[in-house]
Design an enzyme around this catalytic site. Structure first.
Site: not given
Length: 371
Positions: A19-20, A103, A205-206
């Protein structure tokens, strides 16, 4: 339950999603304190690494005490990707490389990268092959979305390509790029991918907000592991809860505000150590709302936390709170971090009209911001 990513054993089978602005060495260290897993860096760009951008180099370096050096890489040009992976392996000692094909940010997809790249299967194959070939014995994994939108599903074809090119695992965020972070994740897409991919692990994921969600994802999809993103924002102890759940231990009580405050102080100190006193405290500001979601904290304290300058500021504000306070029921499942979407996907001009084009789009490798 153990997940194998090439030679790397991940037990429990839990991966921290890149995560940026979040999964820097300070946050990875904090999460690792609570429980085992595979902790992946923020996304870095292949071109910036190849050009030895100072910020990128620091982001890609192994953090002190990090047992597994796991780096996520973004790129669109196979030659640049090959060179960047060689740098990661030969000069920076990476143990694992994850390729970002999920992304949805416009600045990425409009250059053909991230979630846009699997829509170009020939180029996608060449990028994956370049990375796997350059990595040698170091495992390469891929992370992707289910597709661009409901009309353009890309995950199955891309996963089979990646499997054929020798990746060690495939992760799918069960939303389209158009969804971004809105709406429920479609776990059935994870099940379909698991059915299609036979020789390597598939990770889901999610919407993993609590440890029980991870176990339910395994039951419902058959996935081999889970990737945790926004669910751990402001709750890094989720990794301890996940480890306990995989051992079959009963879920404990949600921590009180005194525990949370101590973790906040520890997180801030790690950021100061990594970024310096000014940048570290300013970076920590965005975490304060996530940590305090659902707690009875008044507006003056929240406003003060948004203006933090020093660790003493943080300690002073937290000292005035009731350490016995509990988070409101249900707020662990309240989305944190990105909540935007749906939004049309920004793509290079004519991107879907020439899907077999093997060439990177013009200017695709100019994203060299160091992240």
């Amino acid at each position: 339950m153990e997940l194998k990513v090439g030679p790397i054993a991940v037990d429990p089978p839990v991966v921290l999603a890149p995560m940026a602005g979040v999964t820097n060495p300070a946050y990875r260290r904090l999460c690792r304190h609570f429980g085992p897993g595979l902790y992946v860096s923020e996304m870095i760009t292949a071109r910036a690494l190849y050009e030895r951008n100072e910020k990128t180099w620091r982001m890609a370096a192994r953090a002190d005490g990090e047992p597994v050096h796991s780096v996520q890489l973004y790129g669109v040009d196979p030659a640049v990707m090959h060179a960047a992976v060689r740098i990661l392996v030969d000069e920076l000692g990476a143990d694992h490389i994850d390729l970002n094909f999920g992304c949805p940010a416009p600045k990425v997809t409009r250059k053909g990268g991230g979630a846009a790249l699997p829509a170009h299967p020939v180029l996608f194959r060449r990028v994956v092959a370049a990375a796997v070939g350059a990595a040698g014995p170091v495992p390469v994994t891929v992370k992707m979305r289910t597709g661009l939108d409901p009309a353009v599903e890309t995950a199955t074809e891309a996963a089979l390509i990646a499997e054929g090119e020798g990746v060690a695992a495939i992760a799918v965020h069960a939303r389209t790029a158009e969804q971004r972070y809105a709406g429920p994740a479609d776990w059935s897409a994870i099940a379909r991918l698991k059915e299609a991919v036979r020789s390597v692990p598939v990770l889901g994921n999610g919407d993993i907000w609590e440890a029980a969600d991870a176990l339910r994802m395994h039951r419902e999809t058959g996935c081999d592991g889970v990737v945790v993103g926004r669910g751990c924002l402001g709750r890094p102890w989720l990794f301890a809860e996940l480890a306990a759940a995989y051992r079959g231990a009963p879920a404990g009580a949600d921590p009180d505000l005194g525990f949370v405050a101590a973790v906040m102080i520890r997180h801030a100190s790690l950021l100061v150590e990594y970024l310096g006193p000014v940048a570290g405290m300013r970076d920590f500001r965005k975490h304060t709302g996530w940590y305090l979601t659902g707690f009875p904290v008044g507006a003056p304290v929240r406003q003060g936390l948004g203006r933090l300058e020093t660790p003493e500021d943080l300690e002073g504000l937290l000292a005035g709170l009731d350490p016995r306070a509990r988070r409101a029921a249900g707020t662990n499942r309240q989305p944190r971090g990105h909540t935007d979407g749906p939004r049309p996907v920004a793509l290079p001009h004519g991107w879907l009209d020439r899907r077999e084009d093997p060439a990177p789009p013009a200017g695709a490798e100019l994203l060299v911001s160091g992240g």
